[in-house]
Design a protein around this motif. Structure first.
Motif, PDB file in Angstrom:
ATOM      1  N   ILE A   1      29.485  36.318  35.581  1.00 17.22           N
ATOM      2  CA  ILE A   1      29.402  36.763  36.978  1.00 17.22           C
ATOM      3  C   ILE A   1      30.580  36.218  37.778  1.00 17.22           C
ATOM      4  CG2 ILE A   1      28.068  36.544  39.124  1.00 17.22           C
ATOM      5  CD1 ILE A   1      25.535  36.533  37.316  1.00 17.22           C
ATOM      6  N   ALA A   2      30.907  34.945  37.578  1.00 15.46           N
ATOM      7  CA  ALA A   2      32.041  34.341  38.287  1.00 15.46           C
ATOM      8  C   ALA A   2      33.340  35.052  37.944  1.00 15.46           C
ATOM      9  CB  ALA A   2      32.141  32.852  37.963  1.00 15.46           C
ATOM     10  N   GLY A   3      33.525  35.403  36.676  1.00  8.37           N
ATOM     11  CA  GLY A   3      34.725  36.132  36.272  1.00  8.37           C
ATOM     12  C   GLY A   3      34.813  37.487  36.946  1.00  8.37           C
ATOM     13  N   LEU A   4      33.703  38.218  36.961  1.00  8.54           N
ATOM     14  CA  LEU A   4      33.678  39.525  37.613  1.00  8.54           C
ATOM     15  C   LEU A   4      34.020  39.399  39.100  1.00  8.54           C
ATOM     16  CD1 LEU A   4      32.949  42.576  37.264  1.00  8.54           C
ATOM     17  CD2 LEU A   4      30.656  41.945  38.019  1.00  8.54           C
ATOM     18  N   LEU A   5      33.387  38.445  39.763  1.00 12.78           N
ATOM     19  CA  LEU A   5      33.651  38.236  41.197  1.00 12.78           C
ATOM     20  C   LEU A   5      35.087  37.771  41.446  1.00 12.78           C
ATOM     21  CD1 LEU A   5      30.275  36.585  42.289  1.00 12.78           C
ATOM     22  CD2 LEU A   5      31.045  38.939  42.696  1.00 12.78           C
ATOM     23  N   ALA A   6      35.617  36.947  40.556  1.00 10.22           N
ATOM     24  CA  ALA A   6      37.008  36.491  40.703  1.00 10.22           C
ATOM     25  C   ALA A   6      37.968  37.668  40.609  1.00 10.22           C
ATOM     26  CB  ALA A   6      37.344  35.449  39.638  1.00 10.22           C
ATOM     27  N   GLY A   7      37.701  38.597  39.696  1.00 11.96           N
ATOM     28  CA  GLY A   7      38.536  39.787  39.589  1.00 11.96           C
ATOM     29  C   GLY A   7      38.465  40.646  40.838  1.00 11.96           C
ATOM     30  N   ILE A   8      37.266  40.804  41.383  1.00 17.33           N
ATOM     31  CA  ILE A   8      37.097  41.592  42.612  1.00 17.33           C
ATOM     32  C   ILE A   8      37.833  40.938  43.770  1.00 17.33           C
ATOM     33  CG2 ILE A   8      35.402  42.322  44.341  1.00 17.33           C
ATOM     34  CD1 ILE A   8      33.423  42.720  41.976  1.00 17.33           C
ATOM     35  N   VAL A   9      37.649  39.634  43.928  1.00 19.43           N
ATOM     36  CA  VAL A   9      38.312  38.906  45.024  1.00 19.43           C
ATOM     37  C   VAL A   9      39.828  38.983  44.877  1.00 19.43           C
ATOM     38  CG1 VAL A   9      38.670  36.594  46.004  1.00 19.43           C
ATOM     39  CG2 VAL A   9      36.360  37.394  45.518  1.00 19.43           C
ATOM     40  N   ALA A  10      40.337  38.802  43.671  1.00 21.05           N
ATOM     41  CA  ALA A  10      41.784  38.860  43.445  1.00 21.05           C
ATOM     42  C   ALA A  10      42.330  40.252  43.753  1.00 21.05           C
ATOM     43  CB  ALA A  10      42.109  38.462  42.006  1.00 21.05           C
ATOM     44  N   ALA A  11      41.619  41.281  43.310  1.00 24.20           N
ATOM     45  CA  ALA A  11      42.071  42.646  43.575  1.00 24.20           C
ATOM     46  C   ALA A  11      42.052  42.952  45.070  1.00 24.20           C
ATOM     47  CB  ALA A  11      41.201  43.643  42.812  1.00 24.20           C
ATOM     48  N   LEU A  12      41.012  42.513  45.757  1.00 24.39           N
ATOM     49  CA  LEU A  12      40.946  42.713  47.210  1.00 24.39           C
ATOM     50  C   LEU A  12      42.092  42.005  47.912  1.00 24.39           C
ATOM     51  CD1 LEU A  12      37.096  42.377  47.841  1.00 24.39           C
ATOM     52  CD2 LEU A  12      38.477  44.468  48.025  1.00 24.39           C
TER      53      LEU A  12
ATOM     54  N   MET B   1      45.036  41.262  46.542  1.00 22.00           N
ATOM     55  CA  MET B   1      46.288  41.936  46.198  1.00 22.00           C
ATOM     56  C   MET B   1      46.496  43.214  47.017  1.00 22.00           C
ATOM     57  SD  MET B   1      46.555  41.432  42.077  1.00 22.00           S
ATOM     58  CE  MET B   1      47.976  42.483  41.976  1.00 22.00           C
ATOM     59  N   GLU B   2      45.392  43.855  47.383  1.00 21.20           N
ATOM     60  CA  GLU B   2      45.481  45.074  48.183  1.00 21.20           C
ATOM     61  C   GLU B   2      45.429  44.774  49.679  1.00 21.20           C
ATOM     62  OE1 GLU B   2      42.838  48.119  46.938  1.00 21.20           O
ATOM     63  OE2 GLU B   2      43.515  48.030  44.868  1.00 21.20           O
ATOM     64  N   SER B   3      45.504  43.496  50.031  1.00 23.24           N
ATOM     65  CA  SER B   3      45.458  43.043  51.426  1.00 23.24           C
ATOM     66  C   SER B   3      44.178  43.460  52.145  1.00 23.24           C
ATOM     67  CB  SER B   3      46.687  43.536  52.200  1.00 23.24           C
ATOM     68  OG  SER B   3      47.864  43.054  51.594  1.00 23.24           O
ATOM     69  N   ALA B   4      43.101  43.631  51.392  1.00 21.76           N
ATOM     70  CA  ALA B   4      41.814  43.963  51.991  1.00 21.76           C
ATOM     71  C   ALA B   4      41.115  42.730  52.562  1.00 21.76           C
ATOM     72  CB  ALA B   4      40.914  44.651  50.963  1.00 21.76           C
ATOM     73  N   ILE B   5      41.508  41.566  52.078  1.00 25.47           N
ATOM     74  CA  ILE B   5      41.004  40.308  52.639  1.00 25.47           C
ATOM     75  C   ILE B   5      42.194  39.390  52.883  1.00 25.47           C
ATOM     76  CG2 ILE B   5      38.685  40.439  51.620  1.00 25.47           C
ATOM     77  CD1 ILE B   5      39.598  38.498  49.438  1.00 25.47           C
ATOM     78  N   PRO B   6      42.142  38.578  53.936  1.00 29.29           N
ATOM     79  CA  PRO B   6      43.246  37.651  54.221  1.00 29.29           C
ATOM     80  C   PRO B   6      43.349  36.551  53.163  1.00 29.29           C
ATOM     81  CG  PRO B   6      41.713  37.793  56.094  1.00 29.29           C
ATOM     82  CD  PRO B   6      41.105  38.555  54.956  1.00 29.29           C
ATOM     83  N   GLY B   7      44.507  35.925  53.097  1.00 27.11           N
ATOM     84  CA  GLY B   7      44.760  34.863  52.130  1.00 27.11           C
ATOM     85  C   GLY B   7      43.791  33.707  52.225  1.00 27.11           C
ATOM     86  N   ASP B   8      43.443  33.309  53.455  1.00 23.33           N
ATOM     87  CA  ASP B   8      42.498  32.200  53.612  1.00 23.33           C
ATOM     88  C   ASP B   8      41.112  32.549  53.067  1.00 23.33           C
ATOM     89  OD1 ASP B   8      44.413  30.600  54.743  1.00 23.33           O
ATOM     90  OD2 ASP B   8      43.720  30.860  56.808  1.00 23.33           O
TER      91      ASP B   8
ATOM     92  N   HIS C   1      40.515  34.739  50.673  1.00 25.59           N
ATOM     93  CA  HIS C   1      40.684  34.733  49.216  1.00 25.59           C
ATOM     94  C   HIS C   1      40.577  33.305  48.681  1.00 25.59           C
ATOM     95  CE1 HIS C   1      43.362  34.352  45.621  1.00 25.59           C
ATOM     96  NE2 HIS C   1      42.525  35.289  45.203  1.00 25.59           N
ATOM     97  N   PHE C   2      41.263  32.399  49.342  1.00 23.24           N
ATOM     98  CA  PHE C   2      41.253  30.988  48.950  1.00 23.24           C
ATOM     99  C   PHE C   2      39.842  30.404  49.017  1.00 23.24           C
ATOM    100  CE2 PHE C   2      42.484  26.466  50.054  1.00 23.24           C
ATOM    101  CZ  PHE C   2      42.949  26.150  48.795  1.00 23.24           C
ATOM    102  N   LEU C   3      39.126  30.689  50.095  1.00 26.46           N
ATOM    103  CA  LEU C   3      37.771  30.165  50.260  1.00 26.46           C
ATOM    104  C   LEU C   3      36.812  30.736  49.215  1.00 26.46           C
ATOM    105  CD1 LEU C   3      37.423  30.210  54.138  1.00 26.46           C
ATOM    106  CD2 LEU C   3      37.629  28.198  52.671  1.00 26.46           C
ATOM    107  N   LEU C   4      36.944  32.027  48.948  1.00 26.61           N
ATOM    108  CA  LEU C   4      36.048  32.647  47.973  1.00 26.61           C
ATOM    109  C   LEU C   4      36.398  32.247  46.543  1.00 26.61           C
ATOM    110  CD1 LEU C   4      35.743  36.261  49.456  1.00 26.61           C
ATOM    111  CD2 LEU C   4      34.015  34.437  49.490  1.00 26.61           C
ATOM    112  N   ALA C   5      37.669  32.350  46.185  1.00 33.64           N
ATOM    113  CA  ALA C   5      38.080  32.095  44.795  1.00 33.64           C
ATOM    114  C   ALA C   5      38.012  30.609  44.449  1.00 33.64           C
ATOM    115  CB  ALA C   5      39.486  32.642  44.550  1.00 33.64           C
ATOM    116  N   THR C   6      38.614  29.782  45.269  1.00 28.08           N
ATOM    117  CA  THR C   6      38.655  28.349  44.973  1.00 28.08           C
ATOM    118  C   THR C   6      37.376  27.650  45.410  1.00 28.08           C
ATOM    119  OG1 THR C   6      41.046  28.364  45.228  1.00 28.08           O
ATOM    120  CG2 THR C   6      39.965  26.218  45.329  1.00 28.08           C
ATOM    121  N   GLY C   7      36.880  27.991  46.582  1.00 28.15           N
ATOM    122  CA  GLY C   7      35.688  27.335  47.117  1.00 28.15           C
ATOM    123  C   GLY C   7      34.404  27.789  46.443  1.00 28.15           C
ATOM    124  N   PHE C   8      33.970  29.009  46.801  1.00 27.73           N
ATOM    125  CA  PHE C   8      32.679  29.481  46.294  1.00 27.73           C
ATOM    126  C   PHE C   8      32.673  29.616  44.773  1.00 27.73           C
ATOM    127  CE2 PHE C   8      29.587  32.650  45.018  1.00 27.73           C
ATOM    128  CZ  PHE C   8      28.439  32.143  45.597  1.00 27.73           C
TER     129      PHE C   8
END
Length: 122
Positions: free
Chosen positions: A45-56, A58-65, A67-74
């Motif tokens: 599940i974490a891998g799937l979510l990490a891919g979604i967050v990274a893709a979002l 990369m497409e600038s759908a979410i701000p860098g901060d 992305h950082f909070l979701l990928a590194t934090g959560f």
């Protein structure tokens, strides 16, 4: 956001760890075999979510901060690579060689595939 980023990171990590605890407890309550299914499912599940967050990101759908909070934090608090490694060693020490080999193989390969799937979903 810069001043509160470390606090937000701690909160996101805590939320991820709490989510992991809930998932782990629930799965362990119904799964009683040698294969450590809860850690495996959490990492997939974490891998799937990490891919979604990274893709979002990369497409600038979410701000860098974010992305950082979701990928590194959560997801950092949620995923459990170190637990997987420990469980693999415990299986090996118990003489569960076949389960060890299967667990190690799928625990390395499947989460990576999950990340790729997460990327492709966005």
């Amino acid at each position: 956001m810069d001043a509160i980023l470390p606090i937000a990171m701690c909160l996101c990590g805590g939320l991820g760890a709490s989510a992991r605890y809930v998932c782990d407890s629930y799965i362990k309550a119904i799964w009683h075999n040698a294969f450590p299914l809860s850690t495996f499912i959490i990492n997939v599940i974490a891998g799937l979510l990490a891919g979604i967050v990274a893709a979002l990101s990369m497409e600038s759908a979410i701000p860098g901060d974010v992305h950082f909070l979701l990928a590194t934090g959560f997801l950092g608090g949620f995923s459990t690579f170190s637990t997987m490694m420990n469980e693999a060693v415990v299986l090996l020490r118990k003489g569960e060689v076949a389960v060890f080999a299967a667990y190690l193989a799928v625990s390395v390969i499947v989460p990576v595939v999950s990340v790729a799937c997460g990327y492709s979903m966005v």
